[in-house]
Design a protein around this motif. Structure first.
Motif, PDB file in Angstrom:
ATOM      1  N   LEU A  18       6.974  31.208  17.132  1.00  0.00           N
ATOM      2  CA  LEU A  18       7.681  32.406  16.667  1.00  0.00           C
ATOM      3  C   LEU A  18       6.702  33.486  16.208  1.00  0.00           C
ATOM      4  CD1 LEU A  18      10.705  30.898  14.719  1.00  0.00           C
ATOM      5  CD2 LEU A  18      10.776  32.207  16.843  1.00  0.00           C
ATOM      6  N   ILE A  19       5.598  33.072  15.595  1.00  0.00           N
ATOM      7  CA  ILE A  19       4.570  34.036  15.182  1.00  0.00           C
ATOM      8  C   ILE A  19       4.002  34.744  16.409  1.00  0.00           C
ATOM      9  CG2 ILE A  19       2.237  34.239  14.226  1.00  0.00           C
ATOM     10  CD1 ILE A  19       3.018  32.018  12.240  1.00  0.00           C
ATOM     11  N   MET A  20       3.725  33.958  17.458  1.00  0.00           N
ATOM     12  CA  MET A  20       3.195  34.550  18.699  1.00  0.00           C
ATOM     13  C   MET A  20       4.190  35.545  19.303  1.00  0.00           C
ATOM     14  SD  MET A  20       0.301  33.150  18.867  1.00  0.00           S
ATOM     15  CE  MET A  20      -0.527  31.738  18.118  1.00  0.00           C
ATOM     16  N   ASN A 349      -4.976  15.485  15.044  1.00  0.00           N
ATOM     17  CA  ASN A 349      -6.014  16.134  14.240  1.00  0.00           C
ATOM     18  C   ASN A 349      -5.528  17.533  13.880  1.00  0.00           C
ATOM     19  OD1 ASN A 349      -8.338  17.415  13.207  1.00  0.00           O
ATOM     20  ND2 ASN A 349      -9.682  16.177  14.497  1.00  0.00           N
ATOM     21  N   TRP A 350      -5.510  17.835  12.587  1.00  0.00           N
ATOM     22  CA  TRP A 350      -5.008  19.135  12.139  1.00  0.00           C
ATOM     23  C   TRP A 350      -5.817  20.291  12.726  1.00  0.00           C
ATOM     24  CZ3 TRP A 350      -8.044  22.666   9.616  1.00  0.00           C
ATOM     25  CH2 TRP A 350      -9.238  22.176   9.065  1.00  0.00           C
ATOM     26  N   ARG A 351      -7.087  20.012  13.078  1.00  0.00           N
ATOM     27  CA  ARG A 351      -7.913  21.078  13.646  1.00  0.00           C
ATOM     28  C   ARG A 351      -7.390  21.543  14.997  1.00  0.00           C
ATOM     29  NH1 ARG A 351     -14.150  19.111  12.423  1.00  0.00           N
ATOM     30  NH2 ARG A 351     -14.086  19.384  10.147  1.00  0.00           N
ATOM     31  N   ASN A 352      -6.637  20.675  15.666  1.00  0.00           N
ATOM     32  CA  ASN A 352      -6.080  21.067  16.959  1.00  0.00           C
ATOM     33  C   ASN A 352      -5.153  22.265  16.834  1.00  0.00           C
ATOM     34  OD1 ASN A 352      -7.418  19.041  18.344  1.00  0.00           O
ATOM     35  ND2 ASN A 352      -5.767  17.565  18.106  1.00  0.00           N
ATOM     36  N   ILE A 353      -4.540  22.414  15.668  1.00  0.00           N
ATOM     37  CA  ILE A 353      -3.673  23.577  15.446  1.00  0.00           C
ATOM     38  C   ILE A 353      -4.490  24.857  15.585  1.00  0.00           C
ATOM     39  CG2 ILE A 353      -2.197  24.770  13.784  1.00  0.00           C
ATOM     40  CD1 ILE A 353      -1.584  22.071  12.534  1.00  0.00           C
ATOM     41  N   LEU A 354      -5.704  24.830  15.020  1.00  0.00           N
ATOM     42  CA  LEU A 354      -6.533  26.027  15.006  1.00  0.00           C
ATOM     43  C   LEU A 354      -7.044  26.381  16.402  1.00  0.00           C
ATOM     44  CD1 LEU A 354      -8.542  25.402  11.717  1.00  0.00           C
ATOM     45  CD2 LEU A 354      -6.536  26.841  12.064  1.00  0.00           C
ATOM     46  N   ILE A 355      -7.320  25.390  17.244  1.00  0.00           N
ATOM     47  CA  ILE A 355      -7.757  25.695  18.610  1.00  0.00           C
ATOM     48  C   ILE A 355      -6.566  26.115  19.464  1.00  0.00           C
ATOM     49  CG2 ILE A 355      -7.569  23.324  19.436  1.00  0.00           C
ATOM     50  CD1 ILE A 355     -10.104  25.971  20.536  1.00  0.00           C
ATOM     51  N   LEU A 356      -5.362  25.640  19.107  1.00  0.00           N
ATOM     52  CA  LEU A 356      -4.171  26.020  19.863  1.00  0.00           C
ATOM     53  C   LEU A 356      -3.784  27.478  19.636  1.00  0.00           C
ATOM     54  CD1 LEU A 356      -1.916  22.854  19.396  1.00  0.00           C
ATOM     55  CD2 LEU A 356      -2.780  23.739  21.567  1.00  0.00           C
ATOM     56  N   LEU A 357      -4.108  28.010  18.457  1.00  0.00           N
ATOM     57  CA  LEU A 357      -3.704  29.384  18.135  1.00  0.00           C
ATOM     58  C   LEU A 357      -4.301  30.402  19.102  1.00  0.00           C
ATOM     59  CD1 LEU A 357      -3.783  29.334  14.222  1.00  0.00           C
ATOM     60  CD2 LEU A 357      -1.772  29.371  15.699  1.00  0.00           C
ATOM     61  N   PRO A 358      -5.640  30.457  19.268  1.00  0.00           N
ATOM     62  CA  PRO A 358      -6.165  31.440  20.233  1.00  0.00           C
ATOM     63  C   PRO A 358      -5.771  31.121  21.669  1.00  0.00           C
ATOM     64  CG  PRO A 358      -7.928  30.028  19.409  1.00  0.00           C
ATOM     65  CD  PRO A 358      -6.715  29.740  18.577  1.00  0.00           C
ATOM     66  N   LEU A 359      -5.668  29.826  22.005  1.00  0.00           N
ATOM     67  CA  LEU A 359      -5.306  29.448  23.370  1.00  0.00           C
ATOM     68  C   LEU A 359      -3.878  29.884  23.693  1.00  0.00           C
ATOM     69  CD1 LEU A 359      -6.087  28.017  25.981  1.00  0.00           C
ATOM     70  CD2 LEU A 359      -5.291  25.877  24.978  1.00  0.00           C
ATOM     71  N   LEU A 360      -2.951  29.618  22.770  1.00  0.00           N
ATOM     72  CA  LEU A 360      -1.548  29.973  22.992  1.00  0.00           C
ATOM     73  C   LEU A 360      -1.363  31.484  22.999  1.00  0.00           C
ATOM     74  CD1 LEU A 360       1.263  28.722  23.360  1.00  0.00           C
ATOM     75  CD2 LEU A 360       1.546  28.810  20.884  1.00  0.00           C
ATOM     76  N   SER A 361      -2.060  32.178  22.100  1.00  0.00           N
ATOM     77  CA  SER A 361      -1.928  33.628  22.026  1.00  0.00           C
ATOM     78  C   SER A 361      -2.475  34.286  23.290  1.00  0.00           C
ATOM     79  CB  SER A 361      -2.671  34.152  20.793  1.00  0.00           C
ATOM     80  OG  SER A 361      -2.366  35.495  20.550  1.00  0.00           O
ATOM     81  N   ALA A 362      -3.634  33.823  23.766  1.00  0.00           N
ATOM     82  CA  ALA A 362      -4.195  34.357  25.011  1.00  0.00           C
ATOM     83  C   ALA A 362      -3.280  34.039  26.191  1.00  0.00           C
ATOM     84  CB  ALA A 362      -5.588  33.771  25.246  1.00  0.00           C
ATOM     85  N   ASN A 363      -2.706  32.830  26.177  1.00  0.00           N
ATOM     86  CA  ASN A 363      -1.786  32.404  27.241  1.00  0.00           C
ATOM     87  C   ASN A 363      -0.584  33.347  27.318  1.00  0.00           C
ATOM     88  OD1 ASN A 363       0.031  31.001  28.907  1.00  0.00           O
ATOM     89  ND2 ASN A 363      -0.761  29.032  28.261  1.00  0.00           N
ATOM     90  N   LEU A 364       0.029  33.615  26.169  1.00  0.00           N
ATOM     91  CA  LEU A 364       1.206  34.480  26.129  1.00  0.00           C
ATOM     92  C   LEU A 364       0.865  35.901  26.561  1.00  0.00           C
ATOM     93  CD1 LEU A 364       4.222  34.588  25.380  1.00  0.00           C
ATOM     94  CD2 LEU A 364       3.553  35.149  23.040  1.00  0.00           C
ATOM     95  N   GLY A 365      -0.295  36.393  26.104  1.00  0.00           N
ATOM     96  CA  GLY A 365      -0.697  37.748  26.454  1.00  0.00           C
ATOM     97  C   GLY A 365      -0.951  37.912  27.942  1.00  0.00           C
ATOM     98  N   ILE A 366      -1.718  36.998  28.529  1.00  0.00           N
ATOM     99  CA  ILE A 366      -2.045  37.082  29.954  1.00  0.00           C
ATOM    100  C   ILE A 366      -0.807  36.874  30.809  1.00  0.00           C
ATOM    101  CG2 ILE A 366      -3.263  35.886  31.822  1.00  0.00           C
ATOM    102  CD1 ILE A 366      -5.028  37.737  30.232  1.00  0.00           C
ATOM    103  N   PHE A 367       0.003  35.864  30.468  1.00  0.00           N
ATOM    104  CA  PHE A 367       1.170  35.540  31.282  1.00  0.00           C
ATOM    105  C   PHE A 367       2.132  36.719  31.368  1.00  0.00           C
ATOM    106  CE2 PHE A 367       5.364  33.547  31.996  1.00  0.00           C
ATOM    107  CZ  PHE A 367       5.081  32.894  33.198  1.00  0.00           C
ATOM    108  N   ASN A 368       2.352  37.413  30.245  1.00  0.00           N
ATOM    109  CA  ASN A 368       3.299  38.534  30.251  1.00  0.00           C
ATOM    110  C   ASN A 368       2.780  39.744  31.010  1.00  0.00           C
ATOM    111  OD1 ASN A 368       5.963  38.517  28.525  1.00  0.00           O
ATOM    112  ND2 ASN A 368       4.539  37.097  27.532  1.00  0.00           N
ATOM    113  N   LEU A 369       1.483  39.819  31.236  1.00  0.00           N
ATOM    114  CA  LEU A 369       0.917  40.943  31.981  1.00  0.00           C
ATOM    115  C   LEU A 369       0.836  40.672  33.479  1.00  0.00           C
ATOM    116  CD1 LEU A 369      -1.928  42.032  29.522  1.00  0.00           C
ATOM    117  CD2 LEU A 369       0.250  43.190  29.932  1.00  0.00           C
ATOM    118  N   LEU A 370       1.231  39.474  33.905  1.00  0.00           N
ATOM    119  CA  LEU A 370       1.237  39.164  35.333  1.00  0.00           C
ATOM    120  C   LEU A 370       2.377  39.907  36.023  1.00  0.00           C
ATOM    121  CD1 LEU A 370       0.590  35.300  35.267  1.00  0.00           C
ATOM    122  CD2 LEU A 370      -1.044  37.104  35.817  1.00  0.00           C
TER     123      LEU A 370
END
Length: 427
Positions: A18-20, A349-370
């Protein structure tokens, strides 16, 4: 208890999603406000409204809806269909104008200076020039990419980026031979100071297979695709001024052999039961490494943008593999599968949340610009065509292209989620 933890992480994953979505729609909203677009509603989620508030100043509606898997920023006449009814509306206006009197005027007139200003300056979506529409349409994806940079900074500060790896442990075969000697292209040993050249504990690997090891290129990345028997490693060794080049042989033990993990002094590494750690049919270069991590603020500032670029490249690479068939449809997940996987990774691993944030945000940004129908990228294409030819494409045709694209996209997402559920259940 495990079920409760999983449910908690599912809720956390939904909040992240929802934040994304909010960041994406906020990009559209702020760009629209800045460029003078009339906005009807800013919504998080789809379906029935759970919460709704209407601005008395602008008339805009802010709402939260029941299905938390999307959102929208509704611009006035975004589909451009009101023009088709202009003549009809004008003729009706002529009839209604005859019955307007002072009382109805008092009821209809704006109640504040701000609303008068809005009526004077605000414009419907398709009344704006194409270049403004392109900016507004692209703003959602751009905001996601900017957010990915911020999330990358947070990840680097909290977890750190891997430094060039340092060699720690080695493997030896049953004959007691440590398997990290250097060879030439003919398989002959290299010698230094009268002894066979070899990798040592404390060596820092700065290059492998011709690729420099950096924060963005790990040793795993460098060795991917290396198929030769001998692979070159460049190392820095404490006490030695110049880098050393070593040609290491890829090790594949025979079925009858085990490989034992050893320290440089020749003592085996023991497990919790006091037994030597062994690996059957080992394949690799016979050494283990450790990675120091740089968590400095300077590294976060310098590397946040390149790291986001790497995340973006991973997304584009995955999409390319999907299109070319190198990645099967069973590996694709929709929103439900994404939330589930995020929860599963977060539990590990809670750290996975932090790596998912930039990955998910970049994913959403790129996908919507296709340039896929119903997505922002497709609408940008239509606005660009209108800008070039100085004439819009038939709005009804464009609308139907987006509608068909939207339903096709929803169908694909639902099918992907169903396939993912079947695969995880082993069906």
């Amino acid at each position: 208890m495990d079920i409760l933890i999983f449910i908690a992480f599912i809720i956390l994953a939904l909040l992240i999603l929802l934040i994304m979505i909010t960041i994406h729609e906020l990009g559209h909203y702020l760009a629209g406000k800045w460029l003078g677009f009339n906005i009807n509603e800013f919504a998080i989620g789809f379906g029935p409204k759970l919460f709704s508030k209407k601005s008395k100043k602008t008339g805009e509606i802010f709402s939260i809806r029941a299905i938390p898997l999307g959102g929208f920023c509704a611009f006035e006449d975004e589909e451009g269909l009101e023009e088709d009814n202009k003549d009809k509306t004008a003729s009706e206006g002529e009839v209604f104008s005859e019955i307007v009197n002072n009382e109805t005027y008092e009821l209809a007139k704006p109640k504040s200076v701000e609303s008068i200003e809005l009526i004077k300056t605000g414009k419907k979506f398709n009344e704006q020039p194409p270049w403004k529409r392109i900016i507004v349409l692209a703003a959602g994806g751009i905001f996601n990419l900017l957010a990915a940079v911020i999330f990358s900074m947070i990840f680097i500060l909290a977890v750190g980026l891997p430094e060039q790896p340092i060699v720690t442990l080695f493997y030896e075969n049953q004959a007691g031979n440590v398997l990290v000697y250097s060879y030439d292209e003919h398989g002959n040993h290299h010698y230094e100071n009268g002894q066979r050249a070899r990798l040592r504990s404390g060596d820092r690997i700065i290059e492998a297979n011709g690729r420099r090891i950096t924060y963005l290129v790990t040793i795993h990345d460098a060795l991917q695709g290396a198929t030769d028997e001998f692979v070159n490693f460049v190392i820095e060794r404490p006490g030695i001024a110049n880098p050393i080049s070593l040609n290491l042989r890829r090790t594949v033990s025979e079925d009858s052999q085990n490989v034992t993990l050893m320290r440089e002094d020749g003592t085996p590494v023991l497990n919790e039961d006091g037994q030597a750690i062994t690996v059957e049919n080992y394949q690799g270069f016979a050494f283990r490494i450790r990675n120091d991590r740089n968590q400095s603020f300077g590294a976060a500032i310098v590397w946040a943008v390149p790291y986001t670029g790497r995340m973006t490249w991973l997304v584009l690479g995955a999409l390319g593999q999907l299109v070319t068939g190198r990645v099967p449809i069973t590996d694709v997940t929709g929103p439900v599968g994404t939330v589930t996987q995020m929860a599963e990774l977060s539990i590990l691993n809670w750290r996975n949340i932090l790596i998912l944030l930039p990955l998910l945000s970049a994913n959403l940004g790129i996908f919507n610009l296709l340039p896929i129908p119903a997505l922002d990228g497709s609408k940008i294409v239509f606005a660009s065509i209108e800008w070039i030819r100085k004439k819009p494409i038939n709005k009804k045709v464009e609308m139907w292209i987006h509608v068909i694209g939207m339903f096709s996209l929803f169908a694909f997402v639902i099918i992907a989620d169903l396939i993912g559920i079947f695969v995880r259940c082993g069906l």
